[in-house]
Motif scaffolding. Structure first.
Motif, PDB file in Angstrom:
ATOM      1  N   MET A   1      -3.882  -5.432   9.080  1.00 42.74           N
ATOM      2  CA  MET A   1      -3.774  -4.313   8.138  1.00 42.74           C
ATOM      3  C   MET A   1      -2.317  -3.873   8.027  1.00 42.74           C
ATOM      4  O   MET A   1      -1.635  -3.675   9.029  1.00 42.74           O
ATOM      5  CB  MET A   1      -4.646  -3.140   8.597  1.00 42.74           C
ATOM      6  CG  MET A   1      -4.603  -1.939   7.668  1.00 42.74           C
ATOM      7  SD  MET A   1      -5.711  -0.587   8.168  1.00 42.74           S
ATOM      8  CE  MET A   1      -7.308  -1.282   7.719  1.00 42.74           C
ATOM      9  N   LYS A   2      -1.849  -3.713   6.801  1.00 44.81           N
ATOM     10  CA  LYS A   2      -0.462  -3.324   6.568  1.00 44.81           C
ATOM     11  C   LYS A   2      -0.295  -1.809   6.647  1.00 44.81           C
ATOM     12  O   LYS A   2      -1.148  -1.052   6.195  1.00 44.81           O
ATOM     13  CB  LYS A   2      -0.005  -3.819   5.198  1.00 44.81           C
ATOM     14  CG  LYS A   2       0.135  -5.328   5.106  1.00 44.81           C
ATOM     15  CD  LYS A   2       0.714  -5.748   3.776  1.00 44.81           C
ATOM     16  CE  LYS A   2       0.936  -7.262   3.733  1.00 44.81           C
ATOM     17  NZ  LYS A   2       1.528  -7.692   2.444  1.00 44.81           N
ATOM     18  N   ASN A   3       0.817  -1.390   7.228  1.00 46.24           N
ATOM     19  CA  ASN A   3       1.158   0.029   7.282  1.00 46.24           C
ATOM     20  C   ASN A   3       1.964   0.395   6.041  1.00 46.24           C
ATOM     21  O   ASN A   3       2.961  -0.256   5.726  1.00 46.24           O
ATOM     22  CB  ASN A   3       1.988   0.336   8.525  1.00 46.24           C
ATOM     23  CG  ASN A   3       1.176   0.248   9.801  1.00 46.24           C
ATOM     24  OD1 ASN A   3      -0.038   0.432   9.800  1.00 46.24           O
ATOM     25  ND2 ASN A   3       1.840  -0.059  10.908  1.00 46.24           N
ATOM     26  N   VAL A   4       1.532   1.434   5.368  1.00 47.14           N
ATOM     27  CA  VAL A   4       2.221   1.845   4.139  1.00 47.14           C
ATOM     28  C   VAL A   4       2.526   3.335   4.165  1.00 47.14           C
ATOM     29  O   VAL A   4       1.848   4.118   4.840  1.00 47.14           O
ATOM     30  CB  VAL A   4       1.391   1.513   2.877  1.00 47.14           C
ATOM     31  CG1 VAL A   4       1.109   0.026   2.790  1.00 47.14           C
ATOM     32  CG2 VAL A   4       0.083   2.301   2.848  1.00 47.14           C
ATOM     33  N   CYS A   5       3.565   3.706   3.434  1.00 43.62           N
ATOM     34  CA  CYS A   5       3.899   5.111   3.207  1.00 43.62           C
ATOM     35  C   CYS A   5       3.659   5.434   1.741  1.00 43.62           C
ATOM     36  O   CYS A   5       3.782   4.563   0.872  1.00 43.62           O
ATOM     37  CB  CYS A   5       5.364   5.383   3.549  1.00 43.62           C
ATOM     38  SG  CYS A   5       5.759   5.252   5.297  1.00 43.62           S
ATOM     39  N   ILE A   6       3.341   6.674   1.473  1.00 44.19           N
ATOM     40  CA  ILE A   6       3.152   7.153   0.106  1.00 44.19           C
ATOM     41  C   ILE A   6       4.304   8.076  -0.249  1.00 44.19           C
ATOM     42  O   ILE A   6       4.677   8.952   0.533  1.00 44.19           O
ATOM     43  CB  ILE A   6       1.805   7.887  -0.041  1.00 44.19           C
ATOM     44  CG1 ILE A   6       0.650   6.881  -0.035  1.00 44.19           C
ATOM     45  CG2 ILE A   6       1.771   8.725  -1.323  1.00 44.19           C
ATOM     46  CD1 ILE A   6      -0.722   7.524  -0.054  1.00 44.19           C
ATOM     47  N   LEU A   7       4.871   7.860  -1.439  1.00 43.92           N
ATOM     48  CA  LEU A   7       5.928   8.725  -1.952  1.00 43.92           C
ATOM     49  C   LEU A   7       5.404   9.421  -3.204  1.00 43.92           C
ATOM     50  O   LEU A   7       4.999   8.765  -4.171  1.00 43.92           O
ATOM     51  CB  LEU A   7       7.176   7.912  -2.290  1.00 43.92           C
ATOM     52  CG  LEU A   7       8.353   8.691  -2.896  1.00 43.92           C
ATOM     53  CD1 LEU A   7       8.890   9.715  -1.898  1.00 43.92           C
ATOM     54  CD2 LEU A   7       9.468   7.742  -3.331  1.00 43.92           C
ATOM     55  N   ALA A   8       5.389  10.753  -3.190  1.00 44.48           N
ATOM     56  CA  ALA A   8       4.890  11.519  -4.330  1.00 44.48           C
ATOM     57  C   ALA A   8       5.885  12.624  -4.665  1.00 44.48           C
ATOM     58  O   ALA A   8       6.603  13.115  -3.808  1.00 44.48           O
ATOM     59  CB  ALA A   8       3.519  12.117  -4.017  1.00 44.48           C
ATOM     60  N   VAL A  36       0.336   5.477   6.896  1.00 49.97           N
ATOM     61  CA  VAL A  36       0.857   6.040   8.144  1.00 49.97           C
ATOM     62  C   VAL A  36       1.642   7.326   7.930  1.00 49.97           C
ATOM     63  O   VAL A  36       1.814   8.123   8.849  1.00 49.97           O
ATOM     64  CB  VAL A  36       1.743   5.021   8.884  1.00 49.97           C
ATOM     65  CG1 VAL A  36       0.914   3.847   9.372  1.00 49.97           C
ATOM     66  CG2 VAL A  36       2.896   4.541   8.006  1.00 49.97           C
ATOM     67  N   LYS A  37       2.120   7.534   6.700  1.00 54.20           N
ATOM     68  CA  LYS A  37       2.929   8.725   6.438  1.00 54.20           C
ATOM     69  C   LYS A  37       2.966   9.008   4.940  1.00 54.20           C
ATOM     70  O   LYS A  37       2.999   8.071   4.135  1.00 54.20           O
ATOM     71  CB  LYS A  37       4.365   8.517   6.951  1.00 54.20           C
ATOM     72  CG  LYS A  37       5.206   9.768   7.036  1.00 54.20           C
ATOM     73  CD  LYS A  37       4.884  10.603   8.262  1.00 54.20           C
ATOM     74  CE  LYS A  37       5.866  11.752   8.439  1.00 54.20           C
ATOM     75  NZ  LYS A  37       5.496  12.671   9.534  1.00 54.20           N
ATOM     76  N   ILE A  38       2.948  10.293   4.607  1.00 57.53           N
ATOM     77  CA  ILE A  38       3.052  10.715   3.210  1.00 57.53           C
ATOM     78  C   ILE A  38       4.302  11.570   3.055  1.00 57.53           C
ATOM     79  O   ILE A  38       4.517  12.519   3.812  1.00 57.53           O
ATOM     80  CB  ILE A  38       1.807  11.515   2.775  1.00 57.53           C
ATOM     81  CG1 ILE A  38       0.573  10.613   2.790  1.00 57.53           C
ATOM     82  CG2 ILE A  38       2.007  12.108   1.372  1.00 57.53           C
ATOM     83  CD1 ILE A  38      -0.734  11.358   2.574  1.00 57.53           C
ATOM     84  N   PHE A  39       5.111  11.226   2.070  1.00 61.65           N
ATOM     85  CA  PHE A  39       6.316  11.994   1.771  1.00 61.65           C
ATOM     86  C   PHE A  39       6.175  12.571   0.364  1.00 61.65           C
ATOM     87  O   PHE A  39       6.058  11.823  -0.603  1.00 61.65           O
ATOM     88  CB  PHE A  39       7.555  11.105   1.858  1.00 61.65           C
ATOM     89  CG  PHE A  39       7.754  10.498   3.215  1.00 61.65           C
ATOM     90  CD1 PHE A  39       8.454  11.182   4.198  1.00 61.65           C
ATOM     91  CD2 PHE A  39       7.216   9.252   3.526  1.00 61.65           C
ATOM     92  CE1 PHE A  39       8.630  10.630   5.462  1.00 61.65           C
ATOM     93  CE2 PHE A  39       7.387   8.692   4.780  1.00 61.65           C
ATOM     94  CZ  PHE A  39       8.096   9.391   5.757  1.00 61.65           C
ATOM     95  N   ALA A  40       6.165  13.893   0.268  1.00 59.56           N
ATOM     96  CA  ALA A  40       5.956  14.536  -1.028  1.00 59.56           C
ATOM     97  C   ALA A  40       6.850  15.760  -1.147  1.00 59.56           C
ATOM     98  O   ALA A  40       7.184  16.404  -0.152  1.00 59.56           O
ATOM     99  CB  ALA A  40       4.486  14.934  -1.195  1.00 59.56           C
ATOM    100  N   VAL A  67       6.911  -0.211   8.862  1.00 54.83           N
ATOM    101  CA  VAL A  67       6.347   0.073   7.545  1.00 54.83           C
ATOM    102  C   VAL A  67       6.409  -1.200   6.721  1.00 54.83           C
ATOM    103  O   VAL A  67       7.454  -1.843   6.623  1.00 54.83           O
ATOM    104  CB  VAL A  67       7.124   1.204   6.831  1.00 54.83           C
ATOM    105  CG1 VAL A  67       6.575   1.425   5.419  1.00 54.83           C
ATOM    106  CG2 VAL A  67       7.060   2.497   7.636  1.00 54.83           C
ATOM    107  N   ASP A  68       5.277  -1.587   6.148  1.00 45.57           N
ATOM    108  CA  ASP A  68       5.215  -2.829   5.381  1.00 45.57           C
ATOM    109  C   ASP A  68       5.423  -2.618   3.888  1.00 45.57           C
ATOM    110  O   ASP A  68       5.766  -3.556   3.167  1.00 45.57           O
ATOM    111  CB  ASP A  68       3.854  -3.507   5.594  1.00 45.57           C
ATOM    112  CG  ASP A  68       3.633  -3.882   7.047  1.00 45.57           C
ATOM    113  OD1 ASP A  68       4.432  -4.688   7.569  1.00 45.57           O
ATOM    114  OD2 ASP A  68       2.695  -3.357   7.666  1.00 45.57           O
ATOM    115  N   LYS A  69       5.206  -1.371   3.440  1.00 45.85           N
ATOM    116  CA  LYS A  69       5.283  -1.140   2.000  1.00 45.85           C
ATOM    117  C   LYS A  69       5.345   0.364   1.725  1.00 45.85           C
ATOM    118  O   LYS A  69       4.826   1.166   2.491  1.00 45.85           O
ATOM    119  CB  LYS A  69       4.055  -1.747   1.313  1.00 45.85           C
ATOM    120  CG  LYS A  69       4.147  -1.871  -0.193  1.00 45.85           C
ATOM    121  CD  LYS A  69       2.939  -2.632  -0.747  1.00 45.85           C
ATOM    122  CE  LYS A  69       2.892  -4.061  -0.218  1.00 45.85           C
ATOM    123  NZ  LYS A  69       1.856  -4.865  -0.919  1.00 45.85           N
ATOM    124  N   VAL A  70       6.002   0.725   0.616  1.00 47.85           N
ATOM    125  CA  VAL A  70       6.006   2.114   0.133  1.00 47.85           C
ATOM    126  C   VAL A  70       5.306   2.136  -1.218  1.00 47.85           C
ATOM    127  O   VAL A  70       5.619   1.324  -2.097  1.00 47.85           O
ATOM    128  CB  VAL A  70       7.443   2.670  -0.001  1.00 47.85           C
ATOM    129  CG1 VAL A  70       7.422   4.064  -0.639  1.00 47.85           C
ATOM    130  CG2 VAL A  70       8.121   2.727   1.369  1.00 47.85           C
TER     131      VAL A  70
END
Length: 207
Positions: A1-8, A36-40, A67-70
């Motif tokens: 499973m890939k670890n991803v961050c969300i940017l909003a 794994v993390k949300i940045f907003a 982190v594998d992807k944003v």
């Protein structure tokens, strides 16, 4: 499973970025990704990167965590300033971390860890098209205003006069188009010069 961050990001305090987070979280779940993390943040997309806490925190996080992807929903969420947005992508590229733009299914780095030149080109074009659209609308509004004055038109309205809904819709056609496209009141004000209070009234009538 890939670890991803969300940017909003949203542009004003009145807006809410929960829709972006919800849609991207659902996308991650459906594609076997672990958020794994949300940045907003609630800040104008024209703000420089060094003044955007969510960008600074994102870059700092990916440097020290796996982190594998944003993920971001739209390229405009990365920023409306082309140069500043491309700086973020370049920083992610340096760490071999792809940025995935969901609404266009664009990914800046391919499965082999190589920069995707076509995605980079399309993202740059989309950012520039957005800038051109805002500039064109602003110029059109200024030209219309000057033409109105040159032909004897007056600014403001007579005491006691109240415009009908249809008159408002006719006068604020550009603003209505932008509202329906999802532009924030703050950004529409910057583009057209129309006050936020007027835009709220237009929105209540026409959107």
């Amino acid at each position: 499973m890939k670890n991803v961050c969300i940017l909003a990001r949203v542009s004003t305090l009145q807006q809410d970025y929960e829709r972006q987070i919800s849609e991207l979280t659902q996308f991650a779940d459906a594609n076997n990704m672990n958020v794994v993390k949300i940045f907003a943040n609630k800040i104008s997309g024209a703000t420089k990167n060094e003044d955007r806490t969510e960008i600074q925190e994102l870059i700092s996080y990916v440097k020290t965590n796996k982190v594998d992807k944003v993920l971001c929903l739209e390229i405009s969420r990365l920023g409306r300033n082309t140069l500043e947005a491309l700086k973020v992508i370049e920083l992610l590229n340096q760490h071999k971390i792809p940025l995935y733009v969901k609404n266009y299914s664009l990914e800046t780095i391919d499965e082999h860890g190589k920069v995707n030149p076509m995605a980079q080109l399309l993202i740059t074009l989309l950012l520039e098209i957005g800038n051109m659209e805002r500039t064109t609308i602003r110029q059109r509004m200024e030209s219309g205003y000057k033409n109105h004055i040159a032909n004897g038109g007056s600014v403001g309205r007579k005491i006691g006069y109240k415009k009908s809904d249809e008159e408002i819709k006719s006068q604020y056609t550009e603003e209505i188009k932008l509202l329906r496209k999802g532009y924030s009141l703050r950004n529409i004000t910057k583009i057209t010069g129309t006050s936020v209070n007027t835009l709220r009234k237009v929105k209540s009538i026409a959107v």
